[in-house]
Design a protein around this motif. Structure first.
Motif, PDB file in Angstrom:
ATOM      1  N   ASP A  37      -1.868   8.561   5.070  1.00 50.85           N
ATOM      2  CA  ASP A  37      -2.927   7.783   5.722  1.00 50.85           C
ATOM      3  C   ASP A  37      -2.410   7.242   7.057  1.00 50.85           C
ATOM      4  O   ASP A  37      -1.215   7.148   7.300  1.00 50.85           O
ATOM      5  CB  ASP A  37      -3.344   6.603   4.833  1.00 50.85           C
ATOM      6  CG  ASP A  37      -3.893   7.071   3.490  1.00 50.85           C
ATOM      7  OD1 ASP A  37      -4.501   8.152   3.470  1.00 50.85           O
ATOM      8  OD2 ASP A  37      -3.696   6.362   2.492  1.00 50.85           O
TER       9      ASP A  37
ATOM     10  N   SER B 158       0.901   5.372   0.383  1.00 47.48           N
ATOM     11  CA  SER B 158       0.112   6.525   0.816  1.00 47.48           C
ATOM     12  C   SER B 158       0.801   7.800   0.365  1.00 47.48           C
ATOM     13  O   SER B 158       1.922   8.092   0.802  1.00 47.48           O
ATOM     14  CB  SER B 158      -0.039   6.519   2.343  1.00 47.48           C
ATOM     15  OG  SER B 158      -0.581   7.740   2.793  1.00 47.48           O
TER      16      SER B 158
ATOM     17  N   ILE C  13      -3.926   1.534   9.021  1.00 48.90           N
ATOM     18  CA  ILE C  13      -4.820   1.199   7.910  1.00 48.90           C
ATOM     19  C   ILE C  13      -4.001   0.741   6.708  1.00 48.90           C
ATOM     20  O   ILE C  13      -4.354  -0.237   6.026  1.00 48.90           O
ATOM     21  CB  ILE C  13      -5.694   2.413   7.542  1.00 48.90           C
ATOM     22  CG1 ILE C  13      -6.610   2.780   8.713  1.00 48.90           C
ATOM     23  CG2 ILE C  13      -6.499   2.133   6.272  1.00 48.90           C
ATOM     24  CD1 ILE C  13      -7.427   4.031   8.490  1.00 48.90           C
ATOM     25  N   ALA C  14      -2.876   1.456   6.455  1.00 49.28           N
ATOM     26  CA  ALA C  14      -2.015   1.090   5.334  1.00 49.28           C
ATOM     27  C   ALA C  14      -1.466  -0.326   5.507  1.00 49.28           C
ATOM     28  O   ALA C  14      -1.400  -1.108   4.543  1.00 49.28           O
ATOM     29  CB  ALA C  14      -0.868   2.093   5.217  1.00 49.28           C
TER      30      ALA C  14
ATOM     31  N   HIS D  69       0.875  -1.180   0.000  1.00 52.53           N
ATOM     32  CA  HIS D  69       0.000   0.000   0.000  1.00 52.53           C
ATOM     33  C   HIS D  69       0.908   1.225   0.000  1.00 52.53           C
ATOM     34  O   HIS D  69       1.837   1.318   0.801  1.00 52.53           O
ATOM     35  CB  HIS D  69      -0.905   0.017   1.232  1.00 52.53           C
ATOM     36  CG  HIS D  69      -1.796   1.228   1.292  1.00 52.53           C
ATOM     37  ND1 HIS D  69      -3.065   1.240   0.756  1.00 52.53           N
ATOM     38  CD2 HIS D  69      -1.601   2.466   1.827  1.00 52.53           C
ATOM     39  CE1 HIS D  69      -3.601   2.432   0.952  1.00 52.53           C
ATOM     40  NE2 HIS D  69      -2.742   3.192   1.608  1.00 52.53           N
TER      41      HIS D  69
ATOM     42  N   ALA E 147      -3.788  -7.594   0.958  1.00 55.52           N
ATOM     43  CA  ALA E 147      -3.307  -7.809  -0.410  1.00 55.52           C
ATOM     44  C   ALA E 147      -2.315  -8.965  -0.464  1.00 55.52           C
ATOM     45  O   ALA E 147      -2.304  -9.752  -1.425  1.00 55.52           O
ATOM     46  CB  ALA E 147      -2.662  -6.534  -0.938  1.00 55.52           C
TER      47      ALA E 147
ATOM     48  N   ARG F 243      -2.849  -2.766   7.246  1.00 54.54           N
ATOM     49  CA  ARG F 243      -3.953  -3.726   7.078  1.00 54.54           C
ATOM     50  C   ARG F 243      -4.229  -3.955   5.593  1.00 54.54           C
ATOM     51  O   ARG F 243      -4.421  -5.099   5.155  1.00 54.54           O
ATOM     52  CB  ARG F 243      -5.211  -3.216   7.786  1.00 54.54           C
ATOM     53  CG  ARG F 243      -6.421  -4.122   7.568  1.00 54.54           C
ATOM     54  CD  ARG F 243      -7.601  -3.725   8.439  1.00 54.54           C
ATOM     55  NE  ARG F 243      -8.777  -4.511   8.127  1.00 54.54           N
ATOM     56  CZ  ARG F 243      -8.973  -5.780   8.496  1.00 54.54           C
ATOM     57  NH1 ARG F 243      -8.055  -6.405   9.199  1.00 54.54           N
ATOM     58  NH2 ARG F 243     -10.075  -6.432   8.161  1.00 54.54           N
ATOM     59  N   ASN F 244      -4.209  -2.890   4.811  1.00 53.19           N
ATOM     60  CA  ASN F 244      -4.446  -3.027   3.377  1.00 53.19           C
ATOM     61  C   ASN F 244      -3.359  -3.877   2.722  1.00 53.19           C
ATOM     62  O   ASN F 244      -3.633  -4.729   1.866  1.00 53.19           O
ATOM     63  CB  ASN F 244      -4.513  -1.658   2.714  1.00 53.19           C
ATOM     64  CG  ASN F 244      -5.749  -0.873   3.114  1.00 53.19           C
ATOM     65  OD1 ASN F 244      -6.752  -1.451   3.559  1.00 53.19           O
ATOM     66  ND2 ASN F 244      -5.707   0.443   2.956  1.00 53.19           N
TER      67      ASN F 244
END
Length: 459
Positions: free
Chosen positions: A427, A423, A431-432, A421, A439, A434-435
């Protein structure tokens, strides 16, 4: 002049020394003119009055400097030094004597030996030195960290010595390379990047050998530099190329091992004895503080590094994530996060054993470091790695991800499932992450669908 009656009236080991005064304040022969019974009894059978001191001992420029200062400059000197050639400590006194010749100076040299360093004798120093040393000790007790304190102590020495440069460096225990600690130069800054980190370890090792018979290196004139040239030509050449005309170079010891050096260059040579005393006594506690800092750094390193792969561990990653959450300057700048999970590690462990699995993890870390060596690499646990990139544009970040995919695509020996991820607007890193994690698991599921024989655990 007949000094026999005078020297025989002294009960401690003592002799009368003479030094020739040559043109341009250079010194000539240094002789033992007369000695008392205690001195003669401590010498080899070949002793005789009037002999050159080098007939008994190796040439020692520091000793010659003390004798010349007493004989020719009329200075009374007391010093307590480690006599490494005989494995003892020597409490020395030099007392100037009247001379009937302009070209010859005389002094009484008297000494007592102790088996080990005597703290009481070591504390017998001048008031100015004691004040400076105590002040420096206090700095280390009140400063925020070691490097701040070391810089303040260097500043104190710089002002006291009035030298062109004062510097402290440490010696790496394994590589014997140098690491810059603190410095101060006459031009207002210390160009730490020039010379210190680039001096080859094999050169550094020669320093110890050069000064192993003494407790410091002192160069005050061309004769001293010539003496160094004879013993260590490369070192002398490097000093001359750096414009060094005088130097007081003191090793920092821990358990008889050199862990660093403290030195001043191009100082007022008329104050050599005073400066030597100041640096030597400062070196005692500076060495202790450096050793303690080295230990703390090693402990921090061990607590933040994965010992198998050499990358950062999960503890270091958690600390870094907390920094992103708490510091606005980290949250608001672009960054990229990559999650990696090795494919088939359980298969390797079950079929070939955990030693093969460890080799796989090490190889994986090497591949990641080859591409992301300038970024932050963490082993998050087991066969999982995390990379945080804070210095890359999105295009460069994606290009590195592509290169990693190509290098670890099946049927490569090491294959990886990768999720990422990027950003661009800062961000929340949680959250980054987790994304990137989601993935990565999607990538892993697709891999095992294509290669079910490598599935080692349920996704």
């Amino acid at each position: 002049m007949d000094f026999s009656a005078l020297i025989n009236s002294i009960s401690t080991i003592a002799c009368v020394l003479s030094v020739e005064r040559l043109p341009d304040d250079k010194i000539g022969d240094l002789r033992i003119v007369a000695a008392n019974k205690a001195y003669k009894d401590s010498m080899p059978p070949n002793y005789y009055d009037g002999m050159l001191y080098t007939e008994l001992f190796p040439k020692e420029r520091k000793f010659e400097h003390f004798v010349a200062s007493s004989c020719l400059k009329r200075k009374q000197i007391h010093t307590y030094v480690e006599a490494k050639t005989i494995g003892k400590w020597m409490d020395q006194v030099y007392i100037p004597l009247e001379s009937d010749r302009d070209d010859i100076g005389y002094c009484i040299f008297s000494y007592e030996l102790t088996e080990n360093a005597d703290p009481e004798r070591m504390g017998n120093i001048s008031h100015d030195t004691a004040t400076s040393v105590i002040k420096s000790c206090a700095v280390f007790r009140t400063a925020e960290n070691f490097h701040t304190a070391a810089s303040e102590v260097v500043q104190e020495l710089f002002e006291k010595c009035e030298a062109d440069r004062v510097r402290v460096v440490s010696v790496d225990e394994l590589t014997q390379g140098l690491k810059y600690i603190a410095g101060k130069a006459k031009n207002g800054f210390d160009d730490q990047d020039q010379g210190v980190d680039k001096i080859p370890p094999e050169v550094v090792k020669t320093w110890n050998k050069t000064i192993e018979q003494t407790n410091c290196l002192i160069i005050t004139d061309e004769a001293d530099m010539k003496n160094l040239e004879d013993r260590n030509p490369e070192w002398a050449k490097s000093l001359q190329e750096a414009g060094v005309k005088s130097i007081c170079f003191v090793p920092l010891f821990q358990n008889n091992n050199i862990i660093g050096y403290l030195y001043v260059t191009n100082f007022d040579t008329s104050r050599t004895i005073e400066i030597k005393e100041l640096l030597e006594h400062t070196s005692f506690f500076l060495a202790a503080e450096l050793a303690n800092n080295n230990l703390m750094e090693k402990m921090r390193e061990l607590s933040n590094l994965d010992t198998l792969t050499g990358v950062f561990n999960r503890n270091a990653m958690n600390i870094r994530v907390d920094e992103f959450v708490s510091k606005a300057e980290l949250r608001l700048r672009p960054y990229g996060v990559i999650f990696i999970d090795l494919n088939g590690l359980k298969f390797i462990n079950d079929k070939y054993g955990h030693e093969a699995g460890d080799q796989m993890l090490w190889s994986a870390a090497s591949i990641i470091s080859e591409i992301f060596g300038d970024d932050e690499i963490y082993r998050a646990g087991g066969d999982e790695f995390t990379i945080i990139c804070t210095k890359l544009s999105e295009d460069v970040f994606l290009d590195k991800v592509r290169r990693l995919r190509e290098k670890t695509a099946y049927p490569s020996e090491i294959t990886m499932s990768i999720g990422y991820h990027y950003s661009g607007s800062g961000d929340d890193i949680r959250i980054a992450m987790r994304n990137a994690d989601l993935a990565m698991y999607k990538d892993k599921e697709e891999f095992y669908q294509e290669h079910p024989e490598l599935r080692g655990r349920k996704i």
